[in-house]
Write an enzyme that holds these catalytic residues in place. Structure first.
Site: not given
Ligand SMILES: Cc1ncc(COP(=O)(O)O)c(C=O)c1O
Length: 382
Positions: A74, A157, A185, A206-207, A329
């Site tokens: 993401a 998140n 999310q 995906a994760h 975070c």
């Molecule tokens: C709302 C949101 N956007 C983006 C991300 C980042 O995703 P990725 O780990 O796939 O880069 C996260 C993950 O922490 C998220 O919660």
């Protein structure tokens, strides 16, 4: 023997489902060819697997396969959407230079937008009320003829609140503004069909939905032009250079299929467990939910607790619970999201985020509530 640590951090990441690992297995060492190798059969088979996965993901999201652009997650999807759209506007000689997001966006949205604000664009980070939900009237008032893009996440998140995506899309569409949504999310956890909602750009990972780490998608609506942010090959319609990770793509498609299959039942079950947890800890007194109780992700509970010091609470809970604190975070800094809701730094640092998941049990929730009760009572006595 000590009880095992209870994992309640499913907003950070989810376990990769064994069926997903199984679906990926042949594509690592047996069928390892590069899908860009069109001159031999193994390459063509790999390409076919990628296109099958792309088709499954597109069908699941209600879009055309050409709308699905694979990325590393993401974060990259957000960067491609936001910087790609801004750069395309510059290249086309367009004059829209204003960007808008919520102050509670993930850093993977805030940072690319702040980067753009240092390179000729103007950024509005719209404040939210204590509910964490966007004020649509305020949002409408902030839009200008020069607004190029609005970026609002589907589900937060940290506090899990769900934004009114359809209404935001409508405000944007009426003004010719592109709407990007970080769905990391939300996809696989709530019904979310980007084309139906009027979302121009949707990021997913995906994760966060029981798939592998290192793969995501940017869904790009027809007619939206982006400038690529990675150069070096013509993969993904020239939008994202680099050899495609076939196993991860196959895994993402499988994880999404499984997530959508059990989504309604999972949400119902986890909402009941989430409320069980809430009732288990609210009796302590001085426990406050962060963000609106609804609409929110069924598997998210975020609270701050009076009369305890954040780091002491973390220390007490760490042997028993894998949860995220109000500072997790941002490397020790109290959460910008919680502060945006009006919490002080001290209140925000005494926050706990519980993220329940597919395999969370009622017994685990009872134990987690007991651990919080014990820790808070001990700290308050001290
Ligand atoms: C709302 C949101 N956007 C983006 C991300 C980042 O995703 P990725 O780990 O796939 O880069 C996260 C993950 O922490 C998220 O919660």
């Amino acid at each position: 023997m000590a009880d095992p640590v209870i994992y309640l951090d499913h907003q950070a990441t989810t376990p990769c489902e064994p069926a997903v690992v199984q679906a990926m297995a042949p594509w690592w060492s047996e069928q390892f060819a590069n899908p860009a190798s069109r001159s031999h059969r193994p390459g063509l088979l790999a390409a076919a697997a990628v296109e099958q996965a792309r088709g499954q993901i597109a069908t699941a999201l209600g879009v055309e396969p050409a709308a699905v652009v694979f990325t590393s997650g993401a974060t990259e999807a957000n960067n491609l959407a936001l910087k790609g759209l801004a750069e395309a506007e510059l290249q086309a000689g367009g004059s829209r230079r204003h960007l808008l997001c919520l102050s509670t966006e993930h850093r993977a949205v805030l940072d690319p937008l702040r980067y753009l604000s240092r390179h000729g664009f103007e950024l509005t980070e719209l404040a939210v009320p204590a509910s964490g939900l966007v004020d649509l009237e305020q949002l409408g008032q902030q839009l200008r003829p020069s607004t190029l893009l609005v970026s609002v996440m589907a589900a937060n998140n940290e506090i899990g609140v769900l934004q009114p995506l359809g209404a935001i899309a409508e405000l944007c569409r009426a003004r010719g503004i592109r709407f990007h949504c970080d769905g990391a999310q939300a996809v696989g956890h709530i019904p979310l069909q980007p084309a139906e909602l009027g979302i121009d750009l949707l990021s997913l990972s995906a994760h966060k939905l029981y798939g592998p780490k290192g793969i995501g998608v940017l869904v790009v609506a027809p007619g939206v032009t982006l400038a690529p942010q990675l150069h070096g090959g013509s993969q993904e319609q020239g939008l994202r250079a680099g050899s495609l990770p076939v196993p991860l793509i196959v895994g993402l498609a499988k994880a999404l299929e499984l997530a959508l299959a059990d989504q309604p039942a999972r949400a119902q079950r986890l909402e009941a467990l989430r409320e069980q947890l809430w009732h288990g800890i609210e009796g302590l007194g001085g426990v406050h939910r962060n963000g609106a109780a609804a609409p929110r992700l069924a598997h998210n509970l975020n609270v701050w607790i009076e009369g305890v010091e954040g780091s002491a609470l973390q220390r007490q809970l760490r042997p028993h619970l894998a949860i995220s604190s109000g500072s997790a975070c941002s490397q020790g800094e109290p959460s910008h999201v919680l502060q945006a809701l009006g919490l002080s730094r001290q209140q925000a640092s005494a926050a706990l985020r519980f993220g329940l998941g597919r395999h969370t049990t009622a017994a685990e929730i009872d134990r987690a509530a007991e651990r919080v009760q014990e820790a808070v009572s001990a700290l308050r006595r001290a």
